[in-house]
Design a protein around this motif. Structure first.
Motif, PDB file in Angstrom:
ATOM      1  N   UNK A  90       0.798  -1.207   0.001  1.00 30.53           N
ATOM      2  CA  UNK A  90      -0.123  -0.238  -0.238  1.00 30.53           C
ATOM      3  C   UNK A  90       1.056   1.179   0.015  1.00 30.53           C
ATOM      4  N   UNK A  91       0.598   2.120  -0.784  1.00 27.94           N
ATOM      5  CA  UNK A  91       1.300   3.436  -0.764  1.00 27.94           C
ATOM      6  C   UNK A  91       0.477   4.418  -0.015  1.00 27.94           C
ATOM      7  N   UNK A  92       1.275   5.024   1.066  1.00 25.50           N
ATOM      8  CA  UNK A  92       0.510   6.054   1.788  1.00 25.50           C
ATOM      9  C   UNK A  92       1.028   7.350   1.279  1.00 25.50           C
ATOM     10  N   UNK A 114       2.326   2.822  11.160  1.00 21.26           N
ATOM     11  CA  UNK A 114       1.469   2.098  10.721  1.00 21.26           C
ATOM     12  C   UNK A 114       1.376   0.835  11.804  1.00 21.26           C
ATOM     13  N   UNK A 115      -0.100   0.826  12.245  1.00 26.13           N
ATOM     14  CA  UNK A 115      -0.263  -0.166  13.281  1.00 26.13           C
ATOM     15  C   UNK A 115      -1.359  -1.099  12.594  1.00 26.13           C
ATOM     16  N   UNK A 116      -1.196  -2.434  13.170  1.00 23.83           N
ATOM     17  CA  UNK A 116      -2.090  -3.638  12.594  1.00 23.83           C
ATOM     18  C   UNK A 116      -3.397  -3.715  13.511  1.00 23.83           C
ATOM     19  N   UNK A 156      -4.144   1.133  10.953  1.00 23.83           N
ATOM     20  CA  UNK A 156      -4.348   2.424  11.052  1.00 23.83           C
ATOM     21  C   UNK A 156      -2.787   2.798  10.706  1.00 23.83           C
ATOM     22  N   UNK A 157      -3.120   4.244  10.225  1.00 25.98           N
ATOM     23  CA  UNK A 157      -1.551   4.966   9.896  1.00 25.98           C
ATOM     24  C   UNK A 157      -1.696   6.304  10.420  1.00 25.98           C
ATOM     25  N   UNK A 172      -4.419  11.044   9.957  1.00 30.60           N
ATOM     26  CA  UNK A 172      -4.556   9.710  10.212  1.00 30.60           C
ATOM     27  C   UNK A 172      -5.407   9.041   8.942  1.00 30.60           C
ATOM     28  N   UNK A 173      -5.277   7.584   8.757  1.00 27.47           N
ATOM     29  CA  UNK A 173      -6.028   7.041   7.712  1.00 27.47           C
ATOM     30  C   UNK A 173      -6.014   5.567   8.133  1.00 27.47           C
TER      31      UNK A 173
END
Length: 186
Positions: A90-92, A114-116, A156-157, A172-173
């Motif tokens: 995934x590109x952030x 980035x958190x799972x 979540x990022x 956040x995303x």
């Protein structure tokens, strides 16, 4: 003519009034728009000169002070897709805009985390932004590679932008990770 001069005597703004008709004892009202967001804080001088037939007939000047604004930054963060298959990328994409008026922001650092689905940190990247001038924009993107063993769920990022003293903006995303079904036997 009306000029705004910085402390070094350099002209930073000016207005020329073309052929005004001024009667003896009369007044002339003109306005000068000076966008101070492009001027560093400090002392300036407004200099007014009146000429007739190429000859100086009057002048005046007045000091003005441009004050520093408060640090202000906005941030955004956007994933390239959702859901993301386990083992996929995934590109952030992220951005920060200095909305501080006339205040350049310095020593800026951006931290992407980035958190799972269990809130465990799975990715972290630090970017040295440096100086961001007033109105300036910093953009970037990071590729986050999720291994085949990536746990499914909502990830979540966050993108945090800070200077040497404080967190200035956070975006956040979220994106979903699908389970790896490549080894499922029907």
């Amino acid at each position: 003519s009306v000029s705004v001069l910085d402390a070094a005597g350099q002209r930073v703004a000016s207005l020329v009034v073309a052929a005004p008709h001024l009667l003896v004892g009369g007044n002339l009202l003109e306005s000068l728009t000076w966008n101070t967001s492009l001027s560093p804080p400090g002392a300036y001088t407004v200099d007014v000169r009146v000429e007739s037939a190429g000859r100086l007939v009057g002048s005046t000047s007045a000091p003005v002070q441009v004050l520093a604004g408060s640090p202000s930054l906005t941030a955004s963060l956007l994933p390239s897709r959702s859901p993301v298959p386990a083992g996929g990328d995934v590109v952030l994409s992220f951005a920060a805009r200095n909305t501080s008026g006339n205040l350049p922001l310095s020593q800026l650092v951006g931290t992407l985390s980035v958190f799972d689905a269990t809130s465990a940190l799975v990715f972290r990247e630090v970017r040295q932004v440096g100086v961001l001038l007033a109105g300036g924009v910093y953009t970037g993107a990071s590729v986050v590679s999720l291994g085949r063993g990536a746990a499914p769920g909502r990830y979540t990022a966050s993108m945090d932008f800070a200077d040497a003293t404080a967190l200035l903006a956070q975006a956040g995303a979220a994106f979903d990770v699908r389970a790896d079904t490549s080894n499922v036997v029907a």
